[in-house]
Design a protein around this motif. Structure first.
Motif, PDB file in Angstrom:
ATOM      1  N   ALA A 174      -4.368  -5.910   1.026  1.00  6.82           N
ATOM      2  CA  ALA A 174      -5.021  -7.123   1.522  1.00  6.82           C
ATOM      3  C   ALA A 174      -4.116  -8.347   1.444  1.00  6.82           C
ATOM      4  N   TYR A 175      -3.024  -8.273   0.672  1.00  9.31           N
ATOM      5  CA  TYR A 175      -2.148  -9.428   0.470  1.00  9.31           C
ATOM      6  C   TYR A 175      -0.787  -9.249   1.138  1.00  9.31           C
ATOM      7  N   VAL A 176      -0.576  -8.125   1.804  1.00 13.31           N
ATOM      8  CA  VAL A 176       0.733  -7.819   2.375  1.00 13.31           C
ATOM      9  C   VAL A 176       0.976  -8.658   3.629  1.00 13.31           C
ATOM     10  N   ALA A 177       2.216  -9.104   3.809  1.00  8.44           N
ATOM     11  CA  ALA A 177       2.576  -9.946   4.946  1.00  8.44           C
ATOM     12  C   ALA A 177       2.787  -9.095   6.205  1.00  8.44           C
ATOM     13  N   GLU A 179       5.105  -9.080   8.444  1.00  8.52           N
ATOM     14  CA  GLU A 179       6.471  -8.602   8.674  1.00  8.52           C
ATOM     15  C   GLU A 179       6.792  -7.352   7.864  1.00  8.52           C
ATOM     16  N   ILE A 180       6.111  -7.159   6.737  1.00 11.06           N
ATOM     17  CA  ILE A 180       6.291  -5.917   5.983  1.00 11.06           C
ATOM     18  C   ILE A 180       5.712  -4.756   6.783  1.00 11.06           C
ATOM     19  N   LEU A 181       4.580  -4.974   7.423  1.00 14.15           N
ATOM     20  CA  LEU A 181       3.955  -3.936   8.238  1.00 14.15           C
ATOM     21  C   LEU A 181       4.831  -3.590   9.439  1.00 14.15           C
ATOM     22  N   GLY A 206     -13.829 -17.581  -1.676  1.00 16.50           N
ATOM     23  CA  GLY A 206     -14.549 -16.617  -2.494  1.00 16.50           C
ATOM     24  C   GLY A 206     -14.455 -15.203  -1.966  1.00 16.50           C
ATOM     25  N   TYR A 207     -13.707 -15.005  -0.876  1.00 15.60           N
ATOM     26  CA  TYR A 207     -13.519 -13.668  -0.317  1.00 15.60           C
ATOM     27  C   TYR A 207     -12.179 -13.627   0.427  1.00 15.60           C
ATOM     28  N   LEU A 208     -11.759 -12.435   0.836  1.00 18.33           N
ATOM     29  CA  LEU A 208     -10.463 -12.261   1.477  1.00 18.33           C
ATOM     30  C   LEU A 208     -10.497 -12.672   2.944  1.00 18.33           C
ATOM     31  N   PRO A 209      -9.398 -13.233   3.458  1.00 16.16           N
ATOM     32  CA  PRO A 209      -9.354 -13.596   4.886  1.00 16.16           C
ATOM     33  C   PRO A 209      -9.253 -12.378   5.793  1.00 16.16           C
ATOM     34  N   PHE A 210      -8.528 -11.353   5.339  1.00 15.63           N
ATOM     35  CA  PHE A 210      -8.366 -10.120   6.108  1.00 15.63           C
ATOM     36  C   PHE A 210      -8.991  -8.991   5.306  1.00 15.63           C
ATOM     37  N   ASN A 211     -10.078  -8.440   5.810  1.00 18.17           N
ATOM     38  CA  ASN A 211     -10.765  -7.394   5.056  1.00 18.17           C
ATOM     39  C   ASN A 211     -11.481  -6.476   6.025  1.00 18.17           C
ATOM     40  N   ASP A 212     -11.399  -5.176   5.764  1.00 15.67           N
ATOM     41  CA  ASP A 212     -12.083  -4.187   6.593  1.00 15.67           C
ATOM     42  C   ASP A 212     -12.118  -2.871   5.830  1.00 15.67           C
ATOM     43  N   PRO A 213     -13.245  -2.141   5.879  1.00  8.63           N
ATOM     44  CA  PRO A 213     -13.307  -0.843   5.193  1.00  8.63           C
ATOM     45  C   PRO A 213     -12.245   0.127   5.691  1.00  8.63           C
ATOM     46  N   ASN A 214     -11.852  -0.027   6.951  1.00  2.00           N
ATOM     47  CA  ASN A 214     -10.804   0.811   7.534  1.00  2.00           C
ATOM     48  C   ASN A 214      -9.457   0.129   7.321  1.00  2.00           C
ATOM     49  N   MET A 216      -6.428   0.701   8.451  1.00  4.91           N
ATOM     50  CA  MET A 216      -5.627   0.419   9.639  1.00  4.91           C
ATOM     51  C   MET A 216      -6.199  -0.753  10.422  1.00  4.91           C
ATOM     52  N   ALA A 217      -7.532  -0.873  10.417  1.00  6.26           N
ATOM     53  CA  ALA A 217      -8.158  -2.008  11.088  1.00  6.26           C
ATOM     54  C   ALA A 217      -7.796  -3.307  10.379  1.00  6.26           C
ATOM     55  N   MET A 218      -7.735  -3.271   9.044  1.00  3.01           N
ATOM     56  CA  MET A 218      -7.352  -4.453   8.280  1.00  3.01           C
ATOM     57  C   MET A 218      -5.892  -4.818   8.564  1.00  3.01           C
ATOM     58  N   TYR A 219      -5.027  -3.817   8.614  1.00  3.08           N
ATOM     59  CA  TYR A 219      -3.624  -4.080   8.915  1.00  3.08           C
ATOM     60  C   TYR A 219      -3.472  -4.703  10.306  1.00  3.08           C
ATOM     61  N   LYS A 220      -4.302  -4.284  11.246  1.00  2.60           N
ATOM     62  CA  LYS A 220      -4.236  -4.826  12.603  1.00  2.60           C
ATOM     63  C   LYS A 220      -4.611  -6.312  12.586  1.00  2.60           C
ATOM     64  N   LYS A 221      -5.622  -6.663  11.794  1.00  2.00           N
ATOM     65  CA  LYS A 221      -6.019  -8.065  11.661  1.00  2.00           C
ATOM     66  C   LYS A 221      -4.898  -8.891  11.040  1.00  2.00           C
ATOM     67  N   ILE A 222      -4.259  -8.327   9.996  1.00  3.07           N
ATOM     68  CA  ILE A 222      -3.149  -9.028   9.341  1.00  3.07           C
ATOM     69  C   ILE A 222      -2.006  -9.246  10.320  1.00  3.07           C
TER      70      ILE A 222
END
Length: 437
Positions: A174-177, A179-181, A206-214, A216-222
């Motif tokens: 959830a915290y990865v940048a 460019e690392i991806l 109070g919650y994460l900006p990029f969050n998803d149960p999936n 790969m979906a979270m990485y796509k948002k990031i």
């Protein structure tokens, strides 16, 4: 019955437990100081790449002395375990506090300022944390922030190389940048700034900006930078977050720009526990109010530094990892002037049909071996006002040839330059001899 480690520390209750380490409360018998002892089981690390991470973590933490960074006092090692003697931080994780509810912008600004102070200090010394998150931010008994866990951190690469980007894929999802991806190399400083942006968002939302149960979906948002700020955030904060969570590292805010941002500047008008100063150079240092800054050209030499140079005690066996060998370097301490050391090395190389090439850096040379079998980089770095460390690493060619050449051909010519630390005591504990580093 209280367990005593090496006759120095009374070991008490368990504070925490992980996959490879346990953390205990302990007390220094001599002065009564409370500490935390991180115990790492070496057998559990066998066959993994983590042993080299531990060596790097020790190297990094021993050069960091900042009020907002957990202090490493010393390292102990035995045949089966490694012990980190750390500053005891009694307030727990920042994560536990924010989990109870989001912070006001004033409180978040206070913690963010302390975090920025620590990270700017790290970057000024060529250290990139790479795993910043609220779980790795601790609070002391006064509520002040302390950055911990440098297990995934990295050191700045040689500026003389063409590739200055880091390649290792690491961090918490959830915290990865982005460019690392992208897997194309990344700037460690900009990655830390991204993580600071995530932390600031979490503190105030109070919650994460990029969050998803999936995942790969979270990485796509990031990767696309798709997030929304809650309506209660101020316009200044939203604007700062947009610059911290910029998917383009080239235009993402630097430490300088963050310091000058209107949202953080409001701290100057408040009773804050941190103080921000901007230097005239590109590498800026932020120091907590009332603390003394450490010169970047000189650092204090502790027992771990000294023992690594002692010819009478080789600790390499404690850290041997056949699955992830570390590039070997040759080094020694000297109390002689840098100019004298370089002159002696140049004469020694010439007598052995090797070449020394000097450059603009008065404290570094390149050593080209006979028949150009290798090229090594020799650097001289001040450790104290009296002592210098001379380190030689393979830059190109065969590392084994360089090691043999240095040991058998160059080192014998340098005997008059060597500083030998005083003898160190080896303490044998029952059935498990331990060595104080």
């Amino acid at each position: 019955m209280v367990e005593v480690l090496l006759g120095k520390y009374e070991v008490g209750r368990l504070l925490g437990c992980g996959a490879f380490a346990k953390v205990y409360y302990a007390r220094n018998i001599k002065d009564g100081q409370s500490v935390a002892i991180k115990v790492i089981n070496k057998k559990k690390l066998s066959g993994t790449t983590l042993m080299s991470n531990i060596k790097r973590e020790i190297t990094i933490m021993r050069r960091l002395h900042h009020p907002s960074i957990v202090r490493l006092f010393e390292v102990l090692a035995s045949k089966s375990k490694i012990y980190f003697i750390l500053e005891l931080v009694k307030g727990g994780e920042l994560f536990a506090k924010v989990a109870k509810g989001r912070f006001s912008e004033d409180l978040a600004r206070n913690y963010f300022g302390q975090l920025l102070s620590a990270i700017a200090y790290c970057h000024s010394r060529g250290v990139y944390h790479r795993d910043l998150k609220p779980e790795n931010l601790l609070l002391d008994e006064n509520g002040n922030l302390k950055v911990s866990d440098f297990g995934l951190s990295a050191l700045k690469l040689d500026d003389n190389t063409n590739n200055h980007l880091l390649q290792t894929l690491c961090g918490t999802p959830a915290y990865v940048a982005p460019e690392i991806l992208a897997k194309k190399g990344y700037d460690g400083a900009k990655v830390d700034i991204w993580s600071c942006g995530i932390i600031l968002y979490v503190l105030t939302a109070g919650y994460l900006p990029f969050n998803d149960p999936n995942l790969m979906a979270m990485y796509k948002k990031i990767y696309k930078g798709e997030y929304r700020c809650p309506k209660w955030m101020s316009s200044d904060l939203k604007r700062l977050l947009s610059r911290l969570l910029d998917t383009n590292p080239a235009t993402r805010f630097s430490v300088d720009q963050i310091i000058r941002d209107p949202w953080l500047a409001k701290a100057k008008d408040q009773d804050s526990t941190f103080h921000l100063t901007v230097s005239d150079e590109t590498s800026h240092q932020l120091d907590t109010a009332g603390s003394s800054s450490t010169s970047s050209s000189s650092c204090s030499l502790n027992a771990f530094d000294l023992i690594s140079f002692s010819s009478g005690l080789d600790l390499s066996g404690l850290f041997h990892d056949p699955f992830n060998p570390i590039v070997h370097s040759e080094r020694f301490l000297s109390a002689e002037p840098a100019s004298k050391i370089l002159d002696q090395i140049e004469r020694a190389a010439s007598s052995e049909n090797a070449k020394v090439k000097r450059n603009k850096d008065a404290h570094a040379v390149d050593l080209e071996g006979p028949k150009a079998h290798f090229v090594a980089r020799l650097e001289i770095t001040p450790l104290t006002d009296q002592l210098l460390v001379v380190e030689a690493k393979t830059k190109a060619g065969d590392s084994a040839s360089f090691t043999l050449f240095w040991t058998n051909k160059i080192r014998p010519h340098l005997s008059g330059l060597l500083y030998e630390p005083p003898p160190l005591t080896i303490t044998h504990a029952a059935a498990d001899a331990s060595i104080v580093l």
